[in-house]
Design a protein around this motif. Structure first.
Motif, PDB file in Angstrom:
ATOM      1  N   LEU A   1       0.843  -1.198   0.000  1.00  0.00           N
ATOM      2  CA  LEU A   1       0.000   0.000   0.000  1.00  0.00           C
ATOM      3  C   LEU A   1       0.872   1.238   0.000  1.00  0.00           C
ATOM      4  O   LEU A   1       2.075   1.185   0.295  1.00  0.00           O
ATOM      5  CB  LEU A   1      -0.925   0.000   1.223  1.00  0.00           C
ATOM      6  CG  LEU A   1      -1.940  -1.142   1.310  1.00  0.00           C
ATOM      7  CD1 LEU A   1      -2.601  -1.150   2.674  1.00  0.00           C
ATOM      8  CD2 LEU A   1      -2.979  -1.021   0.209  1.00  0.00           C
ATOM      9  N   LYS A   2       0.258   2.368  -0.298  1.00  0.00           N
ATOM     10  CA  LYS A   2       0.964   3.643  -0.264  1.00  0.00           C
ATOM     11  C   LYS A   2       1.138   4.115   1.173  1.00  0.00           C
ATOM     12  O   LYS A   2       0.252   3.930   2.014  1.00  0.00           O
ATOM     13  CB  LYS A   2       0.194   4.694  -1.064  1.00  0.00           C
ATOM     14  CG  LYS A   2       0.068   4.397  -2.549  1.00  0.00           C
ATOM     15  CD  LYS A   2      -0.729   5.480  -3.242  1.00  0.00           C
ATOM     16  CE  LYS A   2      -0.872   5.191  -4.736  1.00  0.00           C
ATOM     17  NZ  LYS A   2      -1.671   6.232  -5.438  1.00  0.00           N
TER      18      LYS A   2
ATOM     19  N   GLY B   1      -5.751   3.356  -5.220  1.00  0.00           N
ATOM     20  CA  GLY B   1      -5.284   3.817  -6.513  1.00  0.00           C
ATOM     21  C   GLY B   1      -4.384   2.877  -7.281  1.00  0.00           C
ATOM     22  O   GLY B   1      -3.607   3.321  -8.128  1.00  0.00           O
ATOM     23  N   GLN B   2      -4.445   1.553  -7.035  1.00  0.00           N
ATOM     24  CA  GLN B   2      -3.564   0.622  -7.737  1.00  0.00           C
ATOM     25  C   GLN B   2      -4.281  -0.182  -8.811  1.00  0.00           C
ATOM     26  O   GLN B   2      -3.627  -0.853  -9.604  1.00  0.00           O
ATOM     27  CB  GLN B   2      -2.906  -0.326  -6.724  1.00  0.00           C
ATOM     28  CG  GLN B   2      -2.060   0.401  -5.690  1.00  0.00           C
ATOM     29  CD  GLN B   2      -1.234  -0.556  -4.863  1.00  0.00           C
ATOM     30  OE1 GLN B   2      -0.444  -1.321  -5.391  1.00  0.00           O
ATOM     31  NE2 GLN B   2      -1.419  -0.507  -3.549  1.00  0.00           N
TER      32      GLN B   2
ATOM     33  N   ASN C   1     -10.341   0.137  -3.375  1.00  0.00           N
ATOM     34  CA  ASN C   1     -10.389   0.778  -2.061  1.00  0.00           C
ATOM     35  C   ASN C   1      -9.889  -0.143  -0.960  1.00  0.00           C
ATOM     36  O   ASN C   1      -9.786  -1.367  -1.125  1.00  0.00           O
ATOM     37  CB  ASN C   1     -11.828   1.202  -1.725  1.00  0.00           C
ATOM     38  CG  ASN C   1     -12.412   2.164  -2.741  1.00  0.00           C
ATOM     39  OD1 ASN C   1     -11.846   3.220  -2.999  1.00  0.00           O
ATOM     40  ND2 ASN C   1     -13.542   1.778  -3.335  1.00  0.00           N
ATOM     41  N   VAL C   2      -9.604   0.498   0.176  1.00  0.00           N
ATOM     42  CA  VAL C   2      -9.373  -0.196   1.436  1.00  0.00           C
ATOM     43  C   VAL C   2     -10.501   0.230   2.375  1.00  0.00           C
ATOM     44  O   VAL C   2     -10.607   1.408   2.740  1.00  0.00           O
ATOM     45  CB  VAL C   2      -8.007   0.150   2.051  1.00  0.00           C
ATOM     46  CG1 VAL C   2      -7.833  -0.566   3.384  1.00  0.00           C
ATOM     47  CG2 VAL C   2      -6.870  -0.217   1.107  1.00  0.00           C
TER      48      VAL C   2
ATOM     49  N   LEU D   1       7.173  -6.526  -5.868  1.00  0.00           N
ATOM     50  CA  LEU D   1       8.013  -5.429  -6.357  1.00  0.00           C
ATOM     51  C   LEU D   1       7.368  -4.726  -7.547  1.00  0.00           C
ATOM     52  O   LEU D   1       7.601  -3.526  -7.753  1.00  0.00           O
ATOM     53  CB  LEU D   1       9.387  -5.978  -6.736  1.00  0.00           C
ATOM     54  CG  LEU D   1      10.208  -6.515  -5.557  1.00  0.00           C
ATOM     55  CD1 LEU D   1      11.529  -7.105  -6.038  1.00  0.00           C
ATOM     56  CD2 LEU D   1      10.474  -5.426  -4.535  1.00  0.00           C
ATOM     57  N   SER D   2       6.561  -5.443  -8.324  1.00  0.00           N
ATOM     58  CA  SER D   2       5.839  -4.787  -9.407  1.00  0.00           C
ATOM     59  C   SER D   2       4.822  -3.792  -8.849  1.00  0.00           C
ATOM     60  O   SER D   2       4.669  -2.677  -9.380  1.00  0.00           O
ATOM     61  CB  SER D   2       5.144  -5.837 -10.275  1.00  0.00           C
ATOM     62  OG  SER D   2       4.362  -5.230 -11.288  1.00  0.00           O
ATOM     63  N   LEU D   3       4.134  -4.154  -7.771  1.00  0.00           N
ATOM     64  CA  LEU D   3       3.211  -3.220  -7.126  1.00  0.00           C
ATOM     65  C   LEU D   3       3.962  -2.036  -6.529  1.00  0.00           C
ATOM     66  O   LEU D   3       3.466  -0.900  -6.561  1.00  0.00           O
ATOM     67  CB  LEU D   3       2.410  -3.945  -6.042  1.00  0.00           C
ATOM     68  CG  LEU D   3       1.435  -5.028  -6.524  1.00  0.00           C
ATOM     69  CD1 LEU D   3       0.787  -5.731  -5.337  1.00  0.00           C
ATOM     70  CD2 LEU D   3       0.370  -4.430  -7.426  1.00  0.00           C
TER      71      LEU D   3
END
Length: 471
Positions: free
Chosen positions: A126-127, A205-206, A184-185, A376-378
């Protein structure tokens, strides 16, 4: 109706019910892994001494069965198929900088061990709320998360996943939970009598569910198998045999002397010489003092002395060793890891003894390596870097090999097969990706030929085109 079209509250209810349905099985695996076993069989009439021996009989081999492969698995580098993208002063890929920033060199181990213990584990990407361009990687135990897949055997990412802070111990108690979907979370409270309650929703936003599964052993139906659960019957057998050994060792491992035909002597009153009686009116006998420092003498000629031999313990020891070998064979753990029977083994013999473990670790690396590449792609997506679908993680070489023989083989590959020397550097045991980078910089700094080649390339390079000012 597809699960993705159901409301977050309904999905949370479904996920929480499935978590509670798996709790008994996963809790049993967790108990055994931590040494809280069911214990050997003891009769209902067992004394406190027997119960104490039953506790001491627990011999927990299960952590070693998990640590043996996990200690041979460590992601040590990352390689893109194209030039690394993203800002930076070096050639380190942006994904690997995120890995180092998250201290994943050490934090990857609990994820591997949970996957081997239970059959699967998870990681969320997550961000960072304080810095949206910084990814945050968190490992999650399968006891605390349920992921739903359209095809659980083939899908890389789930449709949605429910993570709980912890399962409530009391019926009706509420706990915090997070539902992840493609956009969403959702933060909720689950476990209450009225069902889940939605607290808030935050977009991540992913575009995909940011939950990655690590499943080292999964079949075509999506069922996962860990290292611990198949070994529980053998672990119980070991505990029972150790308990029987302790019983025999405590009560039957010494010789017992017997006497027959001996008329006992009774205590007498020192003044009157009369035989003393107990409270029940029976004569009080004088105990016979029999130990290793005394001779047994009887005045009666019909008295016979004899002894009962001790219980041999060799059969119990052989049974324990056999069960331990079964553990080693079924879990692909080298027998000398469990038995300690390693005497003057050469590097070749040691490698042969660990060949089964090496094959198992290699299989685990294929599966979990794909999961780390997805993680790692995320991370790259969050950092604004174009993910590379052909990128791969590099695993640390942990096989038992002779350093001299390895270097000799690598040298022959360079001389006879014309393999570039730099390509052999990562294959030297104990050499990390950082070591290879430093060696490359040293070679470029010390080799005049390389510096001359760079200078000539700069001379013959075509000049940069001049762009006219639009003004």
């Amino acid at each position: 109706m597809a699960e993705t079209s159901v409301s977050p509250v309904d999905l949370a209810a479904i996920g929480f019910d499935r978590l509670r349905g798996d709790r008994e099985r996963l809790d049993r695996i967790d108990r055994y892994f931590r040494g809280d076993h069911d214990g050997p069989y003891v009769p209902k009439s067992a004394t406190d001494e027997y119960k104490l021996l039953a506790k001491r009989a627990i011999t927990n081999w299960l952590p070693l069965l998990v640590k043996a492969p996990s200690q041979a698995m460590a992601v040590d580098g990352f390689r893109r198929s194209t030039d690394p993208a993203g800002e930076g002063t070096d050639d380190v890929p942006a994904e690997w900088r995120a890995w180092q920033d998250q201290r994943m060199d050490s934090r990857q181990t609990p994820i591997h061990r949970a996957a081997l213990t239970y059959g699967q584990s998870f990681a969320t990407v997550l961000k960072d709320p304080a810095d949206p361009s910084r990814p945050v990687i968190r490992g999650v135990s399968p006891r605390l998360i349920h992921a739903s897949y359209d095809d659980p055997a083939a899908d890389a990412l789930p449709l949605w996943a429910l993570q709980v802070e912890g399962l409530p111990e009391k019926e009706g108690a509420e706990v915090r939970a997070w539902l992840y979907d493609a956009t969403n979370v959702h933060e909720l409270l689950v476990g209450g009598k009225d069902g889940p309650r939605l607290i808030g929703t935050t977009p991540h936003g992913q575009g995909v569910c940011p939950v990655v599964r690590f499943a080292p052993d999964i079949d075509l139906e999506g069922r996962v198998t860990g290292v611990v659960e198949p070994m529980l019957p053998i672990q119980d057998r070991v505990n029972q045999t150790v308990f029987d050994l302790l019983i025999s060792q405590t009560f039957g491992s010494f010789k017992v002397r017997t006497i027959s035909g001996l008329a006992p002597e009774f205590r007498r009153d020192p003044e009157t010489g009369e035989i003393l009686l107990d409270s029940n009116g029976r004569p009080v006998p004088i105990p016979i003092q029999a130990d290793a420092s005394r001779f047994l003498v009887a005045p009666d000629p019909d008295t016979k002395f004899n002894q009962l031999d001790e219980t041999p313990l060799g059969g119990f020891l052989e049974a324990i060793e056999l069960a331990t070998k079964h553990l080693a064979a079924l879990s692909q753990t080298p027998p000398h890891y469990l038995l300690g029977s390693m005497i003057n083994l050469s590097a070749e013999a040691l490698a042969a003894a660990e060949s089964a473990l090496s094959r198992a670790v290699d299989e685990y690396k294929h599966s979990m390596g794909e999961s780390w590449e997805l993680v790692l792609s995320l991370c790259a997506q969050i950092m604004g870097v174009e993910p590379d679908p052909r990128a791969e993680v590099l695993w640390k070489d942990a096989e038992s090999r002779s350093l001299s023989q390895t270097v000799d083989a690598l040298g022959k590959a360079v001389q006879m097969l014309q393999v570039p020397a730099r390509a052999m550097w990562p294959r030297i045991p104990g050499v990390t990706a950082r070591d290879v980078e430093e060696w490359t910089q040293m070679q470029e700094a010390d080799d005049p030929g390389l510096r001359m080649a760079d200078a000539m390339a700069a001379v013959v390079a075509p000049p940069a085109p001049v762009v006219a000012d639009a003004a």
